[in-house]
Design a protein around this motif. Structure first.
Motif, PDB file in Angstrom:
ATOM      1  N   LYS A 251       1.318  11.405   1.934  1.00  0.00           N
ATOM      2  CA  LYS A 251       1.184  10.553   0.754  1.00  0.00           C
ATOM      3  C   LYS A 251       0.148  11.135  -0.211  1.00  0.00           C
ATOM      4  O   LYS A 251      -0.712  11.925   0.180  1.00  0.00           O
ATOM      5  CB  LYS A 251       0.780   9.129   1.162  1.00  0.00           C
ATOM      6  CG  LYS A 251       1.714   8.477   2.175  1.00  0.00           C
ATOM      7  CD  LYS A 251       3.160   8.444   1.706  1.00  0.00           C
ATOM      8  CE  LYS A 251       4.059   7.680   2.651  1.00  0.00           C
ATOM      9  NZ  LYS A 251       4.201   8.307   3.963  1.00  0.00           N
ATOM     10  N   PHE A 281       2.863   1.174   5.130  1.00  0.00           N
ATOM     11  CA  PHE A 281       1.705   1.165   4.255  1.00  0.00           C
ATOM     12  C   PHE A 281       2.154   1.047   2.803  1.00  0.00           C
ATOM     13  O   PHE A 281       3.179   1.611   2.419  1.00  0.00           O
ATOM     14  CB  PHE A 281       0.874   2.443   4.422  1.00  0.00           C
ATOM     15  CG  PHE A 281      -0.018   2.449   5.623  1.00  0.00           C
ATOM     16  CD1 PHE A 281      -1.220   1.738   5.612  1.00  0.00           C
ATOM     17  CD2 PHE A 281       0.331   3.146   6.769  1.00  0.00           C
ATOM     18  CE1 PHE A 281      -2.047   1.731   6.727  1.00  0.00           C
ATOM     19  CE2 PHE A 281      -0.483   3.151   7.880  1.00  0.00           C
ATOM     20  CZ  PHE A 281      -1.679   2.430   7.858  1.00  0.00           C
ATOM     21  N   PRO A 282       1.408   0.346   1.964  1.00  0.00           N
ATOM     22  CA  PRO A 282       1.767   0.256   0.542  1.00  0.00           C
ATOM     23  C   PRO A 282       1.615   1.605  -0.154  1.00  0.00           C
ATOM     24  O   PRO A 282       0.877   2.474   0.312  1.00  0.00           O
ATOM     25  CB  PRO A 282       0.782  -0.773  -0.005  1.00  0.00           C
ATOM     26  CG  PRO A 282      -0.343  -0.804   0.961  1.00  0.00           C
ATOM     27  CD  PRO A 282       0.231  -0.473   2.293  1.00  0.00           C
ATOM     28  N   TYR A 283       2.312   1.750  -1.269  1.00  0.00           N
ATOM     29  CA  TYR A 283       2.344   3.039  -1.968  1.00  0.00           C
ATOM     30  C   TYR A 283       0.975   3.476  -2.471  1.00  0.00           C
ATOM     31  O   TYR A 283       0.713   4.668  -2.641  1.00  0.00           O
ATOM     32  CB  TYR A 283       3.341   2.992  -3.132  1.00  0.00           C
ATOM     33  CG  TYR A 283       2.973   2.033  -4.254  1.00  0.00           C
ATOM     34  CD1 TYR A 283       2.125   2.429  -5.281  1.00  0.00           C
ATOM     35  CD2 TYR A 283       3.483   0.743  -4.285  1.00  0.00           C
ATOM     36  CE1 TYR A 283       1.782   1.554  -6.300  1.00  0.00           C
ATOM     37  CE2 TYR A 283       3.153  -0.134  -5.299  1.00  0.00           C
ATOM     38  CZ  TYR A 283       2.306   0.266  -6.313  1.00  0.00           C
ATOM     39  OH  TYR A 283       1.965  -0.605  -7.325  1.00  0.00           O
ATOM     40  N   ASP A 284       0.068   2.527  -2.687  1.00  0.00           N
ATOM     41  CA  ASP A 284      -1.254   2.856  -3.222  1.00  0.00           C
ATOM     42  C   ASP A 284      -2.355   2.697  -2.170  1.00  0.00           C
ATOM     43  O   ASP A 284      -3.525   2.512  -2.506  1.00  0.00           O
ATOM     44  CB  ASP A 284      -1.577   1.981  -4.432  1.00  0.00           C
ATOM     45  CG  ASP A 284      -1.452   0.487  -4.146  1.00  0.00           C
ATOM     46  OD1 ASP A 284      -1.026   0.129  -3.020  1.00  0.00           O
ATOM     47  OD2 ASP A 284      -1.765  -0.324  -5.033  1.00  0.00           O
ATOM     48  N   SER A 285      -1.997   2.801  -0.911  1.00  0.00           N
ATOM     49  CA  SER A 285      -2.967   2.558   0.165  1.00  0.00           C
ATOM     50  C   SER A 285      -4.031   3.634   0.259  1.00  0.00           C
ATOM     51  O   SER A 285      -5.064   3.429   0.898  1.00  0.00           O
ATOM     52  CB  SER A 285      -2.244   2.445   1.509  1.00  0.00           C
ATOM     53  OG  SER A 285      -1.529   3.640   1.787  1.00  0.00           O
ATOM     54  N   LYS A 288      -6.968   1.784  -3.294  1.00  0.00           N
ATOM     55  CA  LYS A 288      -7.150   0.381  -2.923  1.00  0.00           C
ATOM     56  C   LYS A 288      -5.864  -0.353  -3.228  1.00  0.00           C
ATOM     57  O   LYS A 288      -5.458  -0.466  -4.383  1.00  0.00           O
ATOM     58  CB  LYS A 288      -8.321  -0.252  -3.694  1.00  0.00           C
ATOM     59  CG  LYS A 288      -8.635  -1.671  -3.237  1.00  0.00           C
ATOM     60  CD  LYS A 288      -9.838  -2.237  -3.979  1.00  0.00           C
ATOM     61  CE  LYS A 288     -10.149  -3.648  -3.476  1.00  0.00           C
ATOM     62  NZ  LYS A 288     -11.304  -4.249  -4.197  1.00  0.00           N
ATOM     63  N   SER A 289      -5.214  -0.835  -2.194  1.00  0.00           N
ATOM     64  CA  SER A 289      -3.929  -1.498  -2.387  1.00  0.00           C
ATOM     65  C   SER A 289      -4.117  -2.874  -3.009  1.00  0.00           C
ATOM     66  O   SER A 289      -5.198  -3.466  -2.964  1.00  0.00           O
ATOM     67  CB  SER A 289      -3.201  -1.629  -1.043  1.00  0.00           C
ATOM     68  OG  SER A 289      -3.966  -2.413  -0.149  1.00  0.00           O
ATOM     69  N   SER A 290      -3.050  -3.382  -3.593  1.00  0.00           N
ATOM     70  CA  SER A 290      -3.057  -4.699  -4.217  1.00  0.00           C
ATOM     71  C   SER A 290      -2.182  -5.650  -3.409  1.00  0.00           C
ATOM     72  O   SER A 290      -1.407  -5.219  -2.543  1.00  0.00           O
ATOM     73  CB  SER A 290      -2.522  -4.607  -5.647  1.00  0.00           C
ATOM     74  OG  SER A 290      -1.163  -4.183  -5.640  1.00  0.00           O
ATOM     75  N   SER A 293       1.438  -4.557  -3.966  1.00  0.00           N
ATOM     76  CA  SER A 293       1.906  -3.380  -3.226  1.00  0.00           C
ATOM     77  C   SER A 293       2.032  -3.674  -1.739  1.00  0.00           C
ATOM     78  O   SER A 293       2.916  -3.135  -1.066  1.00  0.00           O
ATOM     79  CB  SER A 293       0.970  -2.187  -3.466  1.00  0.00           C
ATOM     80  OG  SER A 293      -0.323  -2.429  -2.954  1.00  0.00           O
ATOM     81  N   GLU A 294       1.166  -4.529  -1.194  1.00  0.00           N
ATOM     82  CA  GLU A 294       1.272  -4.904   0.214  1.00  0.00           C
ATOM     83  C   GLU A 294       2.575  -5.674   0.467  1.00  0.00           C
ATOM     84  O   GLU A 294       3.282  -5.418   1.446  1.00  0.00           O
ATOM     85  CB  GLU A 294       0.074  -5.768   0.627  1.00  0.00           C
ATOM     86  CG  GLU A 294      -1.257  -5.038   0.660  1.00  0.00           C
ATOM     87  CD  GLU A 294      -1.447  -4.194   1.906  1.00  0.00           C
ATOM     88  OE1 GLU A 294      -0.523  -4.153   2.747  1.00  0.00           O
ATOM     89  OE2 GLU A 294      -2.519  -3.570   2.034  1.00  0.00           O
ATOM     90  N   ALA A 297       5.586  -3.345   0.226  1.00  0.00           N
ATOM     91  CA  ALA A 297       5.720  -2.487   1.408  1.00  0.00           C
ATOM     92  C   ALA A 297       6.436  -3.206   2.544  1.00  0.00           C
ATOM     93  O   ALA A 297       7.339  -2.651   3.183  1.00  0.00           O
ATOM     94  CB  ALA A 297       4.343  -2.012   1.866  1.00  0.00           C
TER      95      ALA A 297
END
Length: 421
Positions: A251, A281-285, A288-290, A293-294, A297
């Motif tokens: 990632k 896992f979220p794309y922005d993990s 800091k995920s939001s 995004s959680e 996922a």
């Protein structure tokens, strides 16, 4: 079907050879993997090295997400949630149908302050003292105290599964598929030898699934096969339980939405590999995920369930020539490597003497070189990069200076490219 002639393997190979117009079959179409396995262009029934049977687990799998500090979090489609140390005080507000997976960061502090017998749905405890030692280079307190804590939790019986084998560490550090399997079962056997056979029904594997779709399917199936084989040697009828999560190694913060595609394919491989539980896992993990995004996922798995119908067939992979052959070869190679590790003293001794770290580093260097030279491609990172993409700096965790052993470090392939930008 009666109108079509059945071709034997030799006829298939002759047909392929004719299409090559004089080029050498082995040089052009057969390639070696990082694990030393040869991949052919055509597989037939003759490539089934043994009689195969469908994996007898539930057709459905547990979709889990991350617990969010949002009173309106939608849990209607989830089987369970991952819980962190600092979220323990909010557990009683959750529906009891959710299985809770507890990620322990400070086990001695948290376990001493809470009565876990009162949480009926907190079934899975992510306590892996050997894995923590491998990753951090130190025990939580000491080898004796850490293993005593694990044994105490087994004896108390408050959790369906209380000992985790965190094999995701090996994948995210760069170990190839065979090495991941061998290290996972070696670590699990270390628990069996140290804590006794009573640990077997309380133990589960956490595995990271990367982007090599068919190889990841075969990896999970090979892990299940080998652990069943080892449990039989200990006369244990314990189940094999696998929690699969998407990899972080492939990632990047570059072209970040490509991570959605990668994790979607990885979750699909985890399901086809017959993981019992899957977390994406979220794309922005990486940063800091939001909350968005959680949720996105975890809902990626809804597509696999409700639109791709992955839950309608018990084991569609069973009997497929290529994957069954690959599974068998991975199993054999991993078993040979596991035996070598055991002959040299086992998992813990391998860590103390640095052999395991060297094996992982050698594999990681090979994979990193393939990525750096463009043989391994991540779209938006080392190929077809968006020139206007300006990623935010990624904060790296500080590494310990003095440790008992050299820690196994997780490292993403894209880190150097990101730092250069």
């Amino acid at each position: 079907m009666e109108d079509f002639k059945q071709l034997n393997p030799q006829e298939w190979k002759l047909k392929v050879q004719a299409e090559l117009a004089g080029l050498d079959y082995n040089e052009v179409l057969v390639w070696d993997t990082a694990e030393g396995i040869q991949i052919k262009p055509v597989y037939t029934q003759e490539d089934l090295l043994q009689t195969v049977f469908p994996i007898q687990t539930t057709k459905d799998w547990k979709i889990i997400g991350q617990f969010l500090p949002d009173a309106n979090q939608d849990t209607s489609y989830l089987y369970g949630l991952k819980i962190k140390d600092q979220q323990i005080d909010k557990l009683k507000s959750l529906p009891e149908y959710l299985d809770l997976f507890f990620d322990l960061e400070k086990p001695f502090e948290v376990l001493s302050k809470n009565n876990f017998a009162s949480f009926k749905n907190l079934k899975y405890l992510g306590l892996d003292v050997l894995g923590h030692f491998a990753e951090s280079g130190d025990w939580y307190r000491s080898e004796e105290e850490d293993l005593a804590l694990a044994e105490k939790l087994i004896d108390e019986g408050n959790f369906a599964k209380s000992v985790e084998v965190n094999a995701s560490l090996f994948q995210n550090a760069g170990a190839n598929h065979v090495l991941q399997i061998a290290l996972a079962i070696s670590q699990a056997v270390e628990y069996l030898e140290t804590l006794g056979e009573k640990v077997a029904p309380k133990l589960y594997f956490k595995v990271a699934v990367g982007g090599n779709y068919f190889f990841e399917i075969a990896k999970l199936r090979a892990l299940r096969n080998l652990w069943e084989l080892i449990l039989a040697e200990y006369n244990s009828d314990a189940e094999v339980y696998i929690l699969a999560e998407t990899s972080l190694r492939n990632k990047s913060v570059l072209d970040v939405y490509n991570n959605v595609i990668r994790s979607g394919l990885e979750a699909a491989a985890a399901v086809q590999g017959k993981a019992d539980v899957v977390y994406a896992f979220p794309y922005d993990s990486i940063g800091k995920s939001s909350d968005f995004s959680e949720e996105l996922a975890s809902k990626q798995q809804l597509l696999l369930q409700k639109e791709s119908y992955f839950d309608k067939v018990m084991d569609p992979i069973s009997g497929t020539y290529f994957i069954e052959n690959l599974t068998e070869l991975m199993s054999r190679n991993a078993l040979d490597l596991f035996k070598k590790l055991e002959e040299e003293g086992g998992f813990l001794k391998g860590l103390f003497e640095g052999r395991i770290q060297k094996m992982i580093q050698k594999s990681a260097d090979r994979e990193q070189m393939a990525f750096d030279e463009g043989e391994m491609i991540l779209i938006g990172v080392n190929k077809f990069r968006n020139p206007s993409d300006q990623p935010k700096p990624v904060e790296k965790p500080s590494l310990p200076i003095m440790t008992q052993i050299q820690p196994i470090i997780r490292k993403r392939l894209a880190e150097k490219i990101e730092s250069d930008l």
